[in-house]
Design a protein around this motif. Structure first.
Motif: not given
Lengths: 473, 193
Positions: A55, A52, A157-158, A161-163
């Motif tokens: 983002r 990943l 981490g979330h 990767a995803s904002q």
């Protein structure tokens, strides 16, 4: 007609990618993700393991603060890291930022500093934003009317990767602070008093909104001190509605909007306040005029009392253990307790006005012979500004050590720490057992109280020093 | 994450209130860049004497406190720092579930994301469990039920999504990434405004 809403609800609603359902939490968009070396390496590894990317590197800002030495490079140009592991951790963040394209305010940056000091300084922290960081004192940014959560490494981490962050909607707690703080009593005294009143778990599950005339009267730095310690009452976040004080402080900072965009932003920010008639889940009232210079006597931040009030008797075995650890004297005030070390700094009280407050008392005086005092600016910017005013000379002349910016003795993981049994008067945020070194005893206090205690050699009331100053003048 | 469905163990008790994450894992052990191996430092400064030997005053050092996977802790467990090293350390030490009348938000959140079942129970049941260490409990995550010796059953609340992730052994990242289109649309809409 839209329903009346609290400040928290306005920010929450504006960041919902998906609302919560009975089965799933809300997906909340994050405007700014602050990153430091301690809580991020495992998160970057997770990204790498799953192929990943970050983002939004443009919404991610990193710095080095927790594990960094506050002493300068040695003659060989090497930084005196506490352990090779601390050095490796810093190097890892440097490498991760290069690999993932994240802006790092590292050793070569003129803006490096404690993550919660530099976010606002750069103007990256703005009203109405959602802000997260793998650090519980992220609540600091709430001073600007931002919704700012401390998160764990999995969530780091979330967000990388995803904002986004998965969150159940917290409850709201209004802390109304009416009246005026007495002369010589500051924001640190106020927030210790608030935590002492509502308890170390009084904010659990809630976002606190601090409001009332005593809050409106605070400077931005003072508001940051207050919001910073929201987590010490267990709260998810702490907020203060933005106002002209906020806008004046932010205007012209590097990441703040400029020109027409600034005008538009301010017009929007003015709407960020709790509507008349909006309901909080809980409300508490504090009378600012009753707040005295306040310190802690136990081993959590809720054990806060006026420094001339008697240490209360233990009500149970846990409180007795805390008193024993602190070598507390029941029935005696904390004032007069012998001090071994004094620490001025941290994301709670490491900003320029905090250093001025300490310097005002130290100017022309000496730190007591048996006391060691560390003054650690919150950022390179604070350091430059303080040195431009000659504050470093005041501290050095008084016998205190003037260090490089970082978290230092607040978390004591960089080698700056107290010996077992030593008593530290500290402007930081936590007085947990062993927080400032194994067996070290921490008394939380304002910069003024810390400086007065350094001079006196025992916990001392800063107002007495102010009176002396006035008489001399 | 492996699925977590049932936990059966004797209980160990740490009755202190406000056990903060600094006490669970002191900051000097946070310079690690991995999640592994923190168990040997779990409760480090409480568990060991200055000479490195076991502290007899630490309840989990007693024979009846050893090898317990269920920890019953005093009110407001896990307060303070957001360090996820705290649940990592507890799991590595062998703890699979923490029961208290109040658990700090960030710790609870971190714990559940790692398969450490953090359960809030009522004050009366909590008091009883604190007063009766070393009893056998069986925790059923699916049924959200704790079976006490003698068969009495205690139900508990568990955030449904965390429960789902525990039972399925999935992490939450996958769920977030499934929403990439919605996140993209949100960004476009906001940046156009």
């Amino acid at each position: 007609m839209t329903a009346v809403r609290t400040l928290f609800e306005k920010i929450w609603d504006a960041h919902l990618v998906a609302p919560e359902t009975p089965d799933t939490p809300a997906i909340l968009y994050v405007d700014l993700h602050l990153v430091h070396e301690v809580t991020s390496p495992q998160a970057f590894d997770e990204l790498r393991a799953h192929g990943l990317k970050v983002r939004r590197p443009d919404r991610t800002l990193a710095t080095l603060d927790h594990s960094t030495p506050t002493l300068p490079m040695n003659a060989d140009g090497e930084r005196p890291y506490a352990t090779p592991q601390a050095h490796a951790q810093v190097s890892k963040l440097e490498a991760n930022c290069r690999e993932f394209g994240v802006e790092l305010h590292g050793w070569d940056s003129a803006d490096r500093g404690i993550v919660h000091v530099i976010g606002p300084e750069l103007g990256a922290t703005q009203p109405g934003m959602t802000i997260v960081c793998g650090d519980s004192h992220t609540s600091t940014h709430g001073a600007f009317g931002a919704l700012a959560f401390g998160i764990g490494t999995t969530e780091v981490g979330h967000v990388l990767a995803s904002q986004c962050l998965l969150q159940r909607k917290p409850k709201t707690l209004a802390v109304h602070v009416d009246g005026r703080l007495p002369q010589g009593v500051g924001a640190k005294d106020l927030i210790l008093h608030v935590i002492g009143t509502i308890g170390v778990n009084g904010g659990t599950g809630h976002v606190i909104e601090y409001r009332g005339c005593a809050i409106e009267a605070l400077s931005m730095e003072e508001r940051m001190t207050v919001c910073n310690m929201s987590i010490e009452a267990g709260a998810r976040a702490g907020l203060i509605a933005p106002d002209d004080t906020t806008f004046a402080w932010l205007e012209g900072r590097p990441h703040a909007p400029q020109g027409e965009a600034w005008e538009r932003a301010v017009a929007h920010w003015r709407t960020l306040k709790t509507d008349d008639g909006a309901r909080y889940d809980r409300e508490v009232r504090i009378d600012a005029s009753q707040v005295q210079p306040t310190v802690t006597y136990g081993t959590h931040p809720g054990s806060a009392i006026a420094l001339d009030a008697p240490v209360p008797i233990a009500r149970n075995a846990v409180e007795q253990r805390a008193l024993d650890y602190m070598q507390g004297r029941v029935g005696q005030p904390m004032a007069g307790t012998k001090v071994d070390m004094v620490f001025v700094g941290s994301c709670t009280n490491g900003r320029l006005p905090d250093l001025r407050e300490a310097a005002r008392i130290l100017r022309g005086r000496r730190v007591a012979k048996h006391v060691r005092m560390l003054v650690v600016p919150g950022s390179e910017t604070v350091r430059r500004d303080a040195e431009a005013e000659g504050l470093h000379e005041v501290f050095r002349a008084a016998g205190a050590e003037w260090r490089l910016p970082g978290c230092s003795m607040c978390i004591a993981m960089n080698g700056d720490l107290a010996a077992p049994g030593q008593l530290v008067v500290s402007t930081s945020n936590r007085n947990f057992e062993g927080r400032q070194g194994k067996g070290a005893r921490t008394v939380l206090a304002s910069p003024a109280t810390a400086a007065a205690s350094a001079v006196a050699g025992h916990i001392a009331d800063p107002r007495e020093y102010r009176i002396q100053e006035e008489q001399a003048a | 994450m492996k699925p977590v469905t049932r936990i059966h163990s004797r209980t160990a008790v740490l009755a202190d209130e406000n056990i903060d994450t600094d006490r669970i894992i002191p900051a000097r052990f946070l310079t690690t860049t991995t999640c592994e191996g923190l168990g040997r430092h779990c409760f480090n400064d409480w568990r060991y004497l200055p000479d490195g030997s076991n502290n007899p005053a630490f309840p989990l050092n007693h024979s009846e406190g050893k090898d317990c996977a269920i920890l019953v802790a005093g009110r407001n467990f896990g307060c303070g720092s957001s360090r996820e090293h705290a649940p990592w350390a507890l799991l590595d030490y062998g703890i699979r579930a923490v029961l208290s009348s109040e658990i700090a938000d960030i710790f609870r959140n971190n714990a559940l994301k790692n398969g450490l079942v953090a359960i809030v129970i009522g004050a009366n049941e909590h008091r009883w469990l604190l007063d009766n260490p070393g009893i056998d409990l069986s925790i059923d995550v699916r049924e959200q039920a704790i079976t006490l010796p003698g068969g009495n059953v205690l139900h508990f609340e568990l955030e449904p999504f965390a429960r789902h992730c525990l039972l399925e052994g999935v992490d939450q990242m996958g769920f977030l990434l499934q929403h990439a289109d919605a996140i993209g649309a949100f960004e476009q809409q906001r940046e156009a405004a």
